[in-house]
Motif scaffolding. Sequence first.
Motif, PDB file in Angstrom:
ATOM      1  N   GLN A  39      -5.981  -4.093  -3.269  1.00  0.00           N
ATOM      2  CA  GLN A  39      -6.451  -3.999  -4.648  1.00  0.00           C
ATOM      3  C   GLN A  39      -6.996  -5.342  -5.091  1.00  0.00           C
ATOM      4  O   GLN A  39      -6.259  -6.330  -5.135  1.00  0.00           O
ATOM      5  N   ARG A  45      -6.815   0.740  -6.287  1.00  0.00           N
ATOM      6  CA  ARG A  45      -6.192   0.551  -4.980  1.00  0.00           C
ATOM      7  C   ARG A  45      -7.026   1.260  -3.911  1.00  0.00           C
ATOM      8  O   ARG A  45      -7.326   2.441  -4.041  1.00  0.00           O
ATOM      9  N   VAL A  99       5.275   7.244   3.973  1.00  0.00           N
ATOM     10  CA  VAL A  99       5.614   8.597   3.526  1.00  0.00           C
ATOM     11  C   VAL A  99       6.426   9.280   4.614  1.00  0.00           C
ATOM     12  O   VAL A  99       6.189   9.056   5.805  1.00  0.00           O
ATOM     13  N   THR A 102       3.890  14.474   6.218  1.00  0.00           N
ATOM     14  CA  THR A 102       2.497  14.670   5.841  1.00  0.00           C
ATOM     15  C   THR A 102       1.997  16.001   6.379  1.00  0.00           C
ATOM     16  O   THR A 102       2.367  16.402   7.481  1.00  0.00           O
ATOM     17  N   ARG A 108      -3.599   9.895   5.576  1.00  0.00           N
ATOM     18  CA  ARG A 108      -4.784   9.728   4.737  1.00  0.00           C
ATOM     19  C   ARG A 108      -4.779   8.360   4.057  1.00  0.00           C
ATOM     20  O   ARG A 108      -3.729   7.762   3.860  1.00  0.00           O
ATOM     21  N   MET A 110      -5.318   7.645   0.992  1.00  0.00           N
ATOM     22  CA  MET A 110      -5.288   7.878  -0.445  1.00  0.00           C
ATOM     23  C   MET A 110      -3.903   7.592  -0.970  1.00  0.00           C
ATOM     24  O   MET A 110      -2.918   8.109  -0.444  1.00  0.00           O
ATOM     25  N   PRO A 111      -3.802   6.761  -2.009  1.00  0.00           N
ATOM     26  CA  PRO A 111      -2.479   6.325  -2.489  1.00  0.00           C
ATOM     27  C   PRO A 111      -1.539   7.463  -2.850  1.00  0.00           C
ATOM     28  O   PRO A 111      -0.334   7.364  -2.604  1.00  0.00           O
ATOM     29  N   PHE A 112      -2.073   8.565  -3.412  1.00  0.00           N
ATOM     30  CA  PHE A 112      -1.185   9.625  -3.890  1.00  0.00           C
ATOM     31  C   PHE A 112      -0.490  10.361  -2.746  1.00  0.00           C
ATOM     32  O   PHE A 112       0.449  11.117  -2.983  1.00  0.00           O
ATOM     33  N   THR A 113      -0.911  10.116  -1.511  1.00  0.00           N
ATOM     34  CA  THR A 113      -0.267  10.780  -0.376  1.00  0.00           C
ATOM     35  C   THR A 113       0.922   9.994   0.159  1.00  0.00           C
ATOM     36  O   THR A 113       1.563  10.423   1.118  1.00  0.00           O
ATOM     37  N   TYR A 114       1.240   8.862  -0.463  1.00  0.00           N
ATOM     38  CA  TYR A 114       2.353   8.021  -0.021  1.00  0.00           C
ATOM     39  C   TYR A 114       3.441   7.949  -1.082  1.00  0.00           C
ATOM     40  O   TYR A 114       3.155   7.967  -2.282  1.00  0.00           O
ATOM     41  N   SER A 115       4.688   7.864  -0.616  1.00  0.00           N
ATOM     42  CA  SER A 115       5.837   7.887  -1.514  1.00  0.00           C
ATOM     43  C   SER A 115       6.389   6.497  -1.816  1.00  0.00           C
ATOM     44  O   SER A 115       6.973   6.285  -2.875  1.00  0.00           O
TER      45      SER A 115
END
Length: 127
Positions: A39, A45, A99, A102, A108, A110-115
């Motif tokens: 970022q 990000r 994460v 998956t 991927r 993309m930030p939303f795919t990680y916890s």
Amino acid sequence: QVQLEESGGGSVETGGSLSLTCSPTPSTYNAACMAWFRQAPGKGREGIAAIREDGTTRYLESSVKGRFVISKDSGKNTLILQMDSLRPEDSGMYTCAAVNWTSGGLCRLMPFTYSYFGRGTQVTVSS
């Protein structure tokens, strides 16, 4: 609760190299996917690189292909990002992410795919 800690950031000149490391807690944590995000000030990000748990499949953002390598040190259970031929546009806060699961086994950028996310380590490349 999984925690991720990054290290290895710093300041280099254009063309220089840095190696970033991400260490999970607990040390035995095994993520389905781990990734690096970047970022820059005033920007969102951006996904840079990701790797599957077994290290067999790796994903790289197009601008870093041929310059960055993502890998895992299985012995230490750490994530590594080797960055060569650095450019000023590579500057930013680099954050490690993970994460547990998956869909389809795909990692991927993309930030939303990680916890889980670490606090980040700063990389500054001067011209």
